[in-house]
Structure formats: structure tokens, C-alpha cells
Design a protein around this motif. Structure first.
Motif, short mmCIF file in Angstrom:
data_model
loop_
_atom_site.label_atom_id
_atom_site.label_comp_id
_atom_site.label_asym_id
_atom_site.label_seq_id
_atom_site.Cartn_x
_atom_site.Cartn_y
_atom_site.Cartn_z
N ARG A 9 80.93 67.40 48.92
CA ARG A 9 80.83 68.86 49.09
C ARG A 9 80.54 69.20 50.56
O ARG A 9 81.07 70.19 51.08
CB ARG A 9 79.75 69.44 48.18
N ALA A 10 79.72 68.38 51.21
CA ALA A 10 79.44 68.62 52.63
C ALA A 10 80.72 68.48 53.46
O ALA A 10 80.97 69.27 54.37
CB ALA A 10 78.37 67.66 53.13
N GLN A 12 83.81 68.93 52.35
CA GLN A 12 84.62 70.11 52.07
C GLN A 12 84.11 71.31 52.85
O GLN A 12 84.90 72.09 53.38
CB GLN A 12 84.63 70.41 50.57
N ALA A 13 82.80 71.47 52.95
CA ALA A 13 82.22 72.59 53.70
C ALA A 13 82.61 72.50 55.17
O ALA A 13 82.90 73.53 55.80
CB ALA A 13 80.71 72.61 53.55
N GLU A 14 82.65 71.30 55.74
CA GLU A 14 83.08 71.12 57.13
C GLU A 14 84.50 71.63 57.33
O GLU A 14 84.86 72.06 58.42
CB GLU A 14 83.06 69.64 57.51
N GLY A 17 85.11 74.77 53.27
CA GLY A 17 84.71 74.93 51.87
C GLY A 17 85.82 74.54 50.91
O GLY A 17 86.92 74.18 51.31
#
Length: 135
Positions: A9-10, A12-14, A17
């Protein structure tokens, strides 16, 4: 130490999102395969995409090349064009990546991918993309 899911998830956030498109795909599986999105986040992003050795932008260009070669991956191409932009890949680099796929995947797949890239770039106000040749 973050879990595989948290690491995914981190990552993807980079990249901006999960994005609306990707989240819709994840949500659409809730009643049939609720574990599949978690596995995708854990494995694709937490284990593979977050590895050292290639920056996020280069990984996204590789992903685009594979998706173009597979064909029939329009939603994934749309999501990964957005992720590539989120990773700092320039529009011209995306265009050149798709163009580079022509000799390997063929014109129909490259043209379909370019059409998707055009929609994403247009929605973000990133058109026109300049030509590299003046012929």
C-alpha cells in the motif's frame, strides 16, 4: 517492520495511490474473491515493486511493456500509465515505451495502448506530447 500489505500500500501511495480505477477493480471482487486484491497488493507491490534495483518509474515502464504484449489489458494499462506518471515518468517516455512495443507486440496492441495513454494524458492536461521526429 511493515507487513507485506503495508509495504504494498505504501508503494501504491508513492505512485499516486490505488487510484479510482484500481480501487473499482478491487471492490468488484469483494463478493467473489476478497483475498485477491490483498494478494495483488502484497505480492505485486509489497514484494516485487518495492524491491531495490529499479526505480518505480522503470518498473512501471516494464509493466506497461508486458501488459501491451499480453493484450486485452486495457484497465491495467490505464492504471499503470497513471502509476508511471505518479512515479515521475514523463509523457514522452510513456509514448516511446508504447512505440517500442510495436516490433514485439504488433501495431494493434500498441495502437490500443496508445489510445489509452492518450486518454490518461488528456485527462491530466498533458497533451500534446511533442514528436521526436520531424518527418
Amino acid at each position: 517492520m511493515p507487513t507485506r500489505y503495508e509495504r504494498g500500500r505504501a508503494r501504491q501511495a508513492e505512485l499516486g495511490g490505488a487510484g479510482e480505477l484500481r480501487q473499482r477493480v478491487y471492490d468488484s471482487l469483494a463478493d467473489i474473491a476478497p483475498d485477491l486484491p490483498r494478494l495483488a497488493v502484497e505480492f505485486a507491490y509489497g514484494d516485487i515493486h518495492a524491491r531495490p534495483g529499479l526505480d518505480a518509474g522503470r518498473r512501471e515502464l516494464v509493466i506497461l511493456g508486458v501488459l501491451i504484449g499480453l493484450g486485452g489489458q486495457e484497465a491495467q494499462i490505464e492504471a499503470h500509465v497513471g502509476s508511471a506518471l505518479g512515479a515521475g515518468v514523463q509523457p514522452l517516455e510513456i509514448v516511446e515505451t508504447i512505440t517500442q512495443a510495436v516490433p514485439y507486440a504488433g501495431f494493434p496492441r500498441a495502437l490500443a495502448a496508445m489510445s489509452i495513454a492518450r486518454q490518461v494524458l488528456d485527462a491530466r492536461g498533458l497533451l500534446p506530447v511533442p514528436s521526436l521526429t520531424k518527418e
